[in-house]
Design an enzyme around this catalytic site. Structure first.
Site, PDB file in Angstrom:
ATOM      1  N   SER A  45       0.809  -1.222   0.000  1.00  0.00           N
ATOM      2  CA  SER A  45       0.000   0.000   0.000  1.00  0.00           C
ATOM      3  C   SER A  45       0.838   1.266   0.000  1.00  0.00           C
ATOM      4  CB  SER A  45      -0.928   0.001   1.217  1.00  0.00           C
ATOM      5  OG  SER A  45      -0.191  -0.130   2.426  1.00  0.00           O
ATOM      6  N   HIS A 256      -1.467   5.599   6.796  1.00  0.00           N
ATOM      7  CA  HIS A 256      -0.780   5.663   5.504  1.00  0.00           C
ATOM      8  C   HIS A 256      -0.438   7.125   5.200  1.00  0.00           C
ATOM      9  CE1 HIS A 256      -2.747   1.714   5.060  1.00  0.00           C
ATOM     10  NE2 HIS A 256      -1.756   1.442   4.233  1.00  0.00           N
TER      11      HIS A 256
END
Length: 278
Positions: A45, A256
């Site tokens: 990711s 993230h």
């Protein structure tokens, strides 16, 4: 004498016209095309661009990720960003290496966090801060991750992935990246639940990055550390480059990088010469 002067003038005129013609020809010649390096991005990711949106597919690939930013570089031609959220190093090998071949000239990889069960650690240890019943599971997943780091298993798995990439793209320059701190490191000695969580996250980030660096050294590829670039921009700062939506703790973007974070990744790679022409 008069005939000689005339001949000299005609010779000079002819030479001048020839010079002008040559100059015009040079000016009209098309510029040479820049020989760009064929570039493929691999990983999880953090390579796909999760956290920066908008997304192109279920892999959470974003146009704001570092490989897409590199596509604007005059020396780089991004063939594809093959990275996908949730992938371990083994899954990078089994699902992404088909994009590589002998003509691939640059490969970047961000992978290894999912080998440690990154999502489980964040979910369980984050829950343990407010729910004491989650503490046992937090301890279990953290202990398992630490054991993988200390034993050298993680470094071995990253090295195995790199060797597979080298075999699939034998002519490529290969660059592996590390991961940022989720929270800026804090001073030692604090005992509140949030501080204990940050200590744990910092230790795991250091172990993860150390394992990737060790694997890169063992396989002879370049390692780029991004921790310094993110300092001052962890979740616990006034200007975070890591997402955490407290109103939506289940958001897949949490933990993230945001768009500024991927700019920091791109800046770190650029500064390290990853995108320089061979």
């Amino acid at each position: 004498m008069g005939i000689l002067k005339l001949r000299r003038r005609r010779t000079a005129l002819a030479a001048g016209l020839a010079t002008l013609a040559m100059a015009a020809g040079l000016a009209a010649a098309p510029a040479q095309a820049v020989d760009k390096s064929d570039y493929i991005a691999l990983g999880d990711s953090y390579a796909a661009g999760q956290g920066a949106g908008p997304y192109q597919d279920a892999c959470y690939r974003s146009e704001n990720t570092y490989s897409e930013l590199a596509a604007d570089d005059k020396a780089i031609k991004l063939v594809t960003n093959a990275a996908c959220s949730g992938k371990t190093t083994q899954e990078v090998v089994s699902t992404q290496l088909r994009q590589l071949n002998r003509s691939t000239e640059l490969v970047t990889i961000t992978a290894g966090g999912n080998n440690l069960g990154f999502g489980d650690i964040i979910t369980n240890c984050g829950a343990a801060m407010i729910d004491p019943t989650a503490a046992a599971e937090c301890y279990r997943v953290s202990t398992d991750a630490t054991a993988m780091i200390v034993s050298g298993q993680l470094a071995g798995e990253v090295a195995s992935m790199i060797q597979s990439v080298k075999a699939a793209a034998p002519n490529a320059k290969i660059v592996v990246t590390g991961y940022p701190y989720l929270y800026d490191p804090i001073s030692a000695g604090l005992t509140d639940p949030m501080s204990l969580f940050i200590y744990q996250a910092t230790d795991l980030a250091d172990g993860l990055n150390g394992s990737i660096a060790l694997a890169a050294g063992a396989t002879g590829v370049q390692y780029v550390d991004v921790r310094a670039a993110f300092l001052g921009h962890g979740i616990n700062t006034a200007d975070p480059w890591i997402n955490l939506d407290l109103a939506n703790l289940g958001s897949p973007d949490n933990f993230h990088p945001n768009a500024e974070g991927y700019q920091a990744y791109f800046g770190s790679l650029s500064y390290a010469g990853a995108y320089s022409a061979p």
